[in-house]
Design a protein around this motif. Structure first.
Motif, PDB file in Angstrom:
ATOM      1  N   LEU A   8       4.533  13.653   5.301  1.00  0.00           N
ATOM      2  CA  LEU A   8       3.745  13.661   6.538  1.00  0.00           C
ATOM      3  C   LEU A   8       4.388  12.782   7.598  1.00  0.00           C
ATOM      4  CD1 LEU A   8       0.059  13.396   5.231  1.00  0.00           C
ATOM      5  CD2 LEU A   8       1.314  15.458   5.919  1.00  0.00           C
ATOM      6  N   ARG A   9       4.898  11.634   7.203  1.00  0.00           N
ATOM      7  CA  ARG A   9       5.501  10.712   8.164  1.00  0.00           C
ATOM      8  C   ARG A   9       6.831  11.235   8.697  1.00  0.00           C
ATOM      9  NH1 ARG A   9       1.737   8.459   5.561  1.00  0.00           N
ATOM     10  NH2 ARG A   9       0.752   6.497   6.185  1.00  0.00           N
ATOM     11  N   LEU A  10       7.589  11.910   7.867  1.00  0.00           N
ATOM     12  CA  LEU A  10       8.830  12.510   8.347  1.00  0.00           C
ATOM     13  C   LEU A  10       8.526  13.559   9.413  1.00  0.00           C
ATOM     14  CD1 LEU A  10      10.701  12.932   4.944  1.00  0.00           C
ATOM     15  CD2 LEU A  10      11.242  11.283   6.744  1.00  0.00           C
ATOM     16  N   ALA A  11       7.495  14.358   9.175  1.00  0.00           N
ATOM     17  CA  ALA A  11       7.107  15.368  10.164  1.00  0.00           C
ATOM     18  C   ALA A  11       6.631  14.720  11.457  1.00  0.00           C
ATOM     19  CB  ALA A  11       6.016  16.268   9.580  1.00  0.00           C
ATOM     20  N   ALA A  12       5.853  13.644  11.348  1.00  0.00           N
ATOM     21  CA  ALA A  12       5.343  12.958  12.531  1.00  0.00           C
ATOM     22  C   ALA A  12       6.469  12.377  13.373  1.00  0.00           C
ATOM     23  CB  ALA A  12       4.369  11.860  12.114  1.00  0.00           C
ATOM     24  N   PRO A  26      -7.540  16.890   3.153  1.00  0.00           N
ATOM     25  CA  PRO A  26      -6.111  17.223   3.079  1.00  0.00           C
ATOM     26  C   PRO A  26      -5.485  17.329   4.466  1.00  0.00           C
ATOM     27  CG  PRO A  26      -7.431  18.696   1.709  1.00  0.00           C
ATOM     28  CD  PRO A  26      -8.384  17.944   2.567  1.00  0.00           C
ATOM     29  N   ASP A  27      -4.243  16.940   4.553  1.00  0.00           N
ATOM     30  CA  ASP A  27      -3.398  17.175   5.717  1.00  0.00           C
ATOM     31  C   ASP A  27      -2.225  17.983   5.184  1.00  0.00           C
ATOM     32  OD1 ASP A  27      -2.097  17.147   8.108  1.00  0.00           O
ATOM     33  OD2 ASP A  27      -2.091  14.972   8.357  1.00  0.00           O
ATOM     34  N   ARG A  28      -2.079  19.201   5.634  1.00  0.00           N
ATOM     35  CA  ARG A  28      -1.096  20.108   5.039  1.00  0.00           C
ATOM     36  C   ARG A  28       0.333  19.706   5.380  1.00  0.00           C
ATOM     37  NH1 ARG A  28      -2.787  25.632   3.529  1.00  0.00           N
ATOM     38  NH2 ARG A  28      -5.052  25.594   3.365  1.00  0.00           N
ATOM     39  N   VAL A  29       1.211  19.875   4.401  1.00  0.00           N
ATOM     40  CA  VAL A  29       2.642  19.705   4.645  1.00  0.00           C
ATOM     41  C   VAL A  29       3.217  21.039   5.077  1.00  0.00           C
ATOM     42  CG1 VAL A  29       2.886  17.767   3.052  1.00  0.00           C
ATOM     43  CG2 VAL A  29       3.192  20.100   2.196  1.00  0.00           C
ATOM     44  N   ASP A  30       4.344  20.993   5.779  1.00  0.00           N
ATOM     45  CA  ASP A  30       4.940  22.209   6.331  1.00  0.00           C
ATOM     46  C   ASP A  30       5.926  22.883   5.388  1.00  0.00           C
ATOM     47  OD1 ASP A  30       3.522  21.983   8.710  1.00  0.00           O
ATOM     48  OD2 ASP A  30       5.062  20.740   9.643  1.00  0.00           O
ATOM     49  N   PRO A  57       2.621   8.663  -2.639  1.00  0.00           N
ATOM     50  CA  PRO A  57       3.512   8.221  -1.562  1.00  0.00           C
ATOM     51  C   PRO A  57       4.546   9.280  -1.176  1.00  0.00           C
ATOM     52  CG  PRO A  57       3.950   7.001  -3.595  1.00  0.00           C
ATOM     53  CD  PRO A  57       2.675   7.747  -3.803  1.00  0.00           C
ATOM     54  N   ALA A  58       4.934  10.158  -2.107  1.00  0.00           N
ATOM     55  CA  ALA A  58       5.848  11.239  -1.748  1.00  0.00           C
ATOM     56  C   ALA A  58       5.211  12.151  -0.704  1.00  0.00           C
ATOM     57  CB  ALA A  58       6.242  12.038  -2.990  1.00  0.00           C
ATOM     58  N   TYR A  59       3.970  12.535  -0.961  1.00  0.00           N
ATOM     59  CA  TYR A  59       3.224  13.364  -0.017  1.00  0.00           C
ATOM     60  C   TYR A  59       3.071  12.654   1.324  1.00  0.00           C
ATOM     61  CZ  TYR A  59      -1.109  14.891   2.245  1.00  0.00           C
ATOM     62  OH  TYR A  59      -2.057  15.274   3.161  1.00  0.00           O
ATOM     63  N   GLU A  60       2.684  11.385   1.302  1.00  0.00           N
ATOM     64  CA  GLU A  60       2.503  10.632   2.542  1.00  0.00           C
ATOM     65  C   GLU A  60       3.828  10.484   3.295  1.00  0.00           C
ATOM     66  OE1 GLU A  60      -0.195   9.581   4.021  1.00  0.00           O
ATOM     67  OE2 GLU A  60      -1.701   9.988   2.478  1.00  0.00           O
ATOM     68  N   THR A  61       4.921  10.377   2.567  1.00  0.00           N
ATOM     69  CA  THR A  61       6.239  10.285   3.199  1.00  0.00           C
ATOM     70  C   THR A  61       6.575  11.573   3.941  1.00  0.00           C
ATOM     71  OG1 THR A  61       7.038   8.697   1.560  1.00  0.00           O
ATOM     72  CG2 THR A  61       8.709   9.924   2.791  1.00  0.00           C
ATOM     73  N   THR A  94       0.840  -1.198   0.000  1.00  0.00           N
ATOM     74  CA  THR A  94       0.000   0.000   0.000  1.00  0.00           C
ATOM     75  C   THR A  94       0.874   1.245   0.000  1.00  0.00           C
ATOM     76  OG1 THR A  94      -0.114   0.224   2.412  1.00  0.00           O
ATOM     77  CG2 THR A  94      -1.742  -1.240   1.352  1.00  0.00           C
ATOM     78  N   TYR A  95       0.295   2.354  -0.412  1.00  0.00           N
ATOM     79  CA  TYR A  95       1.026   3.622  -0.362  1.00  0.00           C
ATOM     80  C   TYR A  95       1.413   3.976   1.073  1.00  0.00           C
ATOM     81  CZ  TYR A  95      -0.073   4.809  -5.238  1.00  0.00           C
ATOM     82  OH  TYR A  95      -0.155   4.847  -6.613  1.00  0.00           O
ATOM     83  N   GLU A  96       0.555   3.628   2.022  1.00  0.00           N
ATOM     84  CA  GLU A  96       0.855   3.933   3.418  1.00  0.00           C
ATOM     85  C   GLU A  96       2.080   3.158   3.893  1.00  0.00           C
ATOM     86  OE1 GLU A  96      -3.430   4.866   2.663  1.00  0.00           O
ATOM     87  OE2 GLU A  96      -2.120   3.182   2.181  1.00  0.00           O
ATOM     88  N   ASP A  97       2.147   1.863   3.558  1.00  0.00           N
ATOM     89  CA  ASP A  97       3.322   1.077   3.933  1.00  0.00           C
ATOM     90  C   ASP A  97       4.572   1.564   3.205  1.00  0.00           C
ATOM     91  OD1 ASP A  97       1.869  -0.499   5.666  1.00  0.00           O
ATOM     92  OD2 ASP A  97       1.641  -2.168   4.263  1.00  0.00           O
ATOM     93  N   LEU A  98       4.414   1.917   1.942  1.00  0.00           N
ATOM     94  CA  LEU A  98       5.538   2.438   1.174  1.00  0.00           C
ATOM     95  C   LEU A  98       6.084   3.696   1.825  1.00  0.00           C
ATOM     96  CD1 LEU A  98       7.394   2.530  -1.298  1.00  0.00           C
ATOM     97  CD2 LEU A  98       5.532   3.606  -2.569  1.00  0.00           C
ATOM     98  N   ALA A  99       5.195   4.610   2.218  1.00  0.00           N
ATOM     99  CA  ALA A  99       5.624   5.854   2.847  1.00  0.00           C
ATOM    100  C   ALA A  99       6.301   5.598   4.187  1.00  0.00           C
ATOM    101  CB  ALA A  99       4.433   6.788   3.013  1.00  0.00           C
ATOM    102  N   ASP A 100       5.765   4.656   4.976  1.00  0.00           N
ATOM    103  CA  ASP A 100       6.397   4.317   6.255  1.00  0.00           C
ATOM    104  C   ASP A 100       7.835   3.854   6.049  1.00  0.00           C
ATOM    105  OD1 ASP A 100       4.184   4.871   7.837  1.00  0.00           O
ATOM    106  OD2 ASP A 100       3.432   2.809   7.789  1.00  0.00           O
ATOM    107  N   ASN A 101       8.025   2.954   5.112  1.00  0.00           N
ATOM    108  CA  ASN A 101       9.352   2.387   4.878  1.00  0.00           C
ATOM    109  C   ASN A 101      10.298   3.384   4.224  1.00  0.00           C
ATOM    110  OD1 ASN A 101       8.719  -0.150   5.976  1.00  0.00           O
ATOM    111  ND2 ASN A 101       7.746  -0.788   4.075  1.00  0.00           N
ATOM    112  N   LEU A 102       9.772   4.203   3.327  1.00  0.00           N
ATOM    113  CA  LEU A 102      10.625   5.192   2.682  1.00  0.00           C
ATOM    114  C   LEU A 102      11.068   6.259   3.678  1.00  0.00           C
ATOM    115  CD1 LEU A 102      12.014   6.285   0.213  1.00  0.00           C
ATOM    116  CD2 LEU A 102       9.863   7.378  -0.474  1.00  0.00           C
TER     117      LEU A 102
END
Length: 245
Positions: A106-110, A185-189, A100-104, A69-77
Motif C-alpha cells: 500500500l505504501r509503495l503505491a501511495a 480492507p484497502d485493495r492492492v493493485d 507488514p508485507a501488505y502494508e508495504t 509497529t507494523y505501520e512503521d515497519l512498512a514505512d521503512n521497508l
C-alpha cells in the motif's frame, strides 16, 4: 522515521541484491524470526533472485532498535525497497509477516512506486482478522513453550540462553501484532495469491477467506506441509512463487 538504505551494506538484506537480476522475490519472515527463516532457500528460483528481508531487532540486526509497529515497519521497508524496484518483482510473506508485507505494498503505491507483479501471503488470516491470531491469546509462559516446541521441531535442543534471546524478539514482535488494527480492507493493485498449508494446525483454509476482499484478483492455493514447511523450500512452493513471470 528511520531511514532504510539499499547500498551493498544495507542492513535490510542478508546478502547484497544483484545489480541486474531478471526479477526479484522479496521474502518476509514471521514473528520472532528473521531472514534465517529462508536459509534453506536457493539464491534464485527459475531466474528470480531470492532476497530475504531482515527486520531490525534480530539476528545480525539485534543491536538495531525494534521496528515498533507494523505501520512503521512498512514505512521503512518501502523506503528500503524503492531503489530495487527497477525490474519485475514479487513479495512472499509467511504468517504475521504477511501483514507488514501488505502494508508495504500500500505504501509503495501511495508513493507512486512500481508495484509487485504478485503478493504471496502464506498461513496468515487477512489484516482485518489478524486480531484473532491464536498466538495473541497466549501468556508469556505459553509463548515460551511454543518457542521451545518450534526449536525442537527444527531438530535443535533449545538452550535456555537461546530461548531467552528468542523470547526477547518474539515478545516485541508479538506486541506489534497485538497493536495492529485494520477494520476495512484497502485493495492492492496486484494479484494476490493466498497459500494454505494442508497440514497447518494453526490456520485453517476458512481462516484465510477474508483475503478475498483485498485484491481484484485473488487466488487460493493449497500446498503440502505444516505451518513451518515453507522453511524447507519445498519444490511445490518454489514453483508457485514464480508463476507470476
Amino acid at each position: 522515521m528511520t531511514t532504510g538504505t539499499t547500498t551493498a551494506t544495507s542492513p535490510w538484506f542478508v546478502r547484497p541484491p544483484s545489480a541486474a537480476p531478471a526479477a526479484r522475490l522479496f521474502c518476509l519472515p514471521f514473528s520472532g524470526s528473521g531472514a534465517s527463516a529462508f536459509s534453506a532457500w536457493p539464491a534464485a528460483i527459475d531466474g528470480v533472485e531470492v532476497c530475504p528481508v531482515q527486520f531490525p531487532g534480530r539476528e545480525n540486526r539485534l543491536a538495531h532498535p525494534h521496528y515498533g509497529t507494523y505501520e512503521d515497519l512498512a514505512d521503512n521497508l518501502a523506503e528500503a525497497l524503492a531503489p530495487l524496484l527497477d525490474r519485475p518483482y514479487a513479495l512472499f510473506a509467511h504468517c504475521a509477516g504477511a501483514i507488514p508485507a501488505y502494508e508495504t505494498v500500500l505504501r509503495l503505491a501511495a508513493r507512486g512506486l512500481p508495484g509487485p507483479r504478485c503478493l504471496y501471503v502464506s498461513g496468515q488470516p487477512a489484516p482485518h482478522d489478524a486480531a484473532r491470531d491464536r498466538m495473541l491469546t497466549l501468556t508469556e509462559p505459553e509463548l515460551r513453550a511454543e518457542l521451545e516446541a518450534f526449536v525442537r521441531g527444527r531438530g535443535i535442543e533449545p538452550r535456555p540462553d537461546m530461548i531467552d534471546l528468542g523470547m526477547s524478539v518474539l515478545l516485541r514482535d508479538h506486541a506489534a501484532a497485538g497493536a495492529y488494527r485494520r477494520s476495512e480492507p484497502d485493495r492492492v493493485d496486484c494479484p494476490l495469491v493466498v497459500l494454505h498449508w494442508r497440514d497447518d494446525t494453526d490456520v485453517s483454509a476458512e481462516d484465510l477467506e477474508g483475503w478475498r476482499r483485498y485484491a481484484d484478483r485473488v487466488e487460493f492455493r493449497v500446498v503440502d506441509g505444516g505451518h513451518y514447511a515453507f522453511m524447507d523450500a519445498p519444490g511445490e512452493l518454489l514453483g508457485a512463487l514464480t508463476s507470476w513471470r
